[in-house]
Write an enzyme that holds these catalytic residues in place. Structure first.
Site, mmCIF file in Angstrom:
data_model
loop_
_atom_site.group_PDB
_atom_site.id
_atom_site.type_symbol
_atom_site.label_atom_id
_atom_site.label_comp_id
_atom_site.label_asym_id
_atom_site.label_seq_id
_atom_site.Cartn_x
_atom_site.Cartn_y
_atom_site.Cartn_z
ATOM 1 N N ASP A 119 29.090 84.081 19.666
ATOM 2 C CA ASP A 119 27.809 84.400 20.275
ATOM 3 C C ASP A 119 27.263 85.668 19.634
ATOM 4 O O ASP A 119 28.028 86.494 19.135
ATOM 5 C CB ASP A 119 27.970 84.609 21.786
ATOM 6 N N ASP B 211 25.236 85.922 14.074
ATOM 7 C CA ASP B 211 24.063 85.060 14.049
ATOM 8 C C ASP B 211 24.484 83.682 13.540
ATOM 9 O O ASP B 211 25.056 83.567 12.453
ATOM 10 C CB ASP B 211 23.026 85.695 13.114
ATOM 11 N N CYS C 229 25.816 75.264 20.762
ATOM 12 C CA CYS C 229 25.039 75.509 21.981
ATOM 13 C C CYS C 229 24.061 76.672 21.843
ATOM 14 O O CYS C 229 23.281 76.912 22.760
ATOM 15 C CB CYS C 229 25.971 75.787 23.158
ATOM 16 N N TYR D 146 9.836 75.053 19.561
ATOM 17 C CA TYR D 146 11.077 74.600 20.194
ATOM 18 C C TYR D 146 11.283 73.102 19.994
ATOM 19 O O TYR D 146 12.358 72.652 19.593
ATOM 20 C CB TYR D 146 11.036 74.943 21.681
ATOM 21 N N LYS E 7 14.290 71.132 17.930
ATOM 22 C CA LYS E 7 15.187 70.181 18.592
ATOM 23 C C LYS E 7 15.011 68.771 18.042
ATOM 24 O O LYS E 7 15.972 67.996 17.952
ATOM 25 C CB LYS E 7 14.951 70.204 20.101
ATOM 26 N N PHE F 91 18.367 72.473 32.999
ATOM 27 C CA PHE F 91 19.674 72.953 33.462
ATOM 28 C C PHE F 91 19.560 74.367 34.003
ATOM 29 O O PHE F 91 18.736 75.168 33.543
ATOM 30 C CB PHE F 91 20.689 72.930 32.309
#
Length: 252
Positions: free
Chosen positions: A36, A57, A83, A158, A162, A191
């Site tokens: 992370d 990164d 993730c 975004y 994706k 979520f």
């Protein structure tokens, strides 16, 4: 795939979907490297699950390569889960002018390039593994979003990032099939992650009513359960799986 005696890397593993996945993998017997950009948070999750933390990164080669080498030193790397991601909103032509190009590039860099970076480096390592009895050598799980299909106003960057993840899933799976390395993508709906905690309770409740059933926000452990189900079923390959309670996003 039996995760006993295997290692795994989870990017974005310090919170939300990534942290839940790291916990589930460790509970299944895997040695987990938590990667992370937030070093302190990664170390906290790694300490909790008996794993290893790597900060960096996801779009840079060196830290991801380090995470993979750390995992491979613990046990054969069998699973990598991407993730890490960001979701800033901006309009193509807003009140302050055109969409900031640097912001668009940053979202593509973190979400799409970061995912491909993990895929390419993890897959290369997995091809050197001894095959399991069913011929499998490894699995890479990517995280897209239902916004790849029904991007809302303000989500151009975004959604594009994706959508790119969805697009690379099948060709990557086809290419890596000869090595026994699978590639599967999960496209989550809404979520309850740390991002949701920045909203008011009223806003969260409103969003939670959008999925048809169950009519609530998804839980990170449910995403983790999907990762575990994919790992357990070798026939899942080259596919993007929606995890959204039958939600279809409206324009805004």
């Amino acid at each position: 795939m039996d995760l006993q005696g295997a290692s795994a890397v989870v990017t974005g593993g310090a919170s939300g979907l990534g942290a839940a996945t790291a916990e589930a993998l460790a509970a299944a017997g895997a040695k987990v490297v938590v990667m992370d950009i937030n070093q302190a948070a990664a170390e906290a999750v790694a300490a909790r699950i008996g794993g290893v933390a790597v900060a960096g990164d996801v779009a840079e080669e060196a830290p991801v390569a380090k995470a993979i080498e750390e995992a491979a030193a613990l046990a054969p790397l069998r699973l990598a889960v991407a993730c890490a991601g960001i979701a800033p909103a901006a309009r193509v032509a807003g009140r302050n002018g055109p969409h900031d190009l640097a912001l668009f590039e940053r979202v593509i860099r973190v979400n799409l390039i970061g995912t491909f970076n993990l895929l390419r480096l993890a897959a290369a390592r997995m091809t050197t593994n001894a095959p399991l009895p069913n011929g499998e050598r490894g699995l890479v799980v990517a995280t897209a979003s239902i916004a790849a299909y029904e991007g809302q106003i303000g989500q151009c960057a975004y959604s594009a990032s994706k959508g790119g993840i969805v697009g690379l899933t099948l060709p990557a799976a086809r290419e890596l099939a000869k090595f026994g390395v699978r590639v599967v993508t999960i496209a989550p709906g809404l979520f309850h992650t740390p991002l949701m905690d920045t909203l008011t309770e009223e806003a969260r409740e409103s969003l939670g009513r959008m999925p048809l059933f169950p009519s609530r926000l998804g839980r990170p452990d449910e995403y983790a359960a999907m990762v575990m189900a994919i790992a357990a079923n070798p026939l899942l390959n080259g596919e993007t799986i929606r995890l959204d309670g039958a939600l279809r996003l409206p324009p805004a």
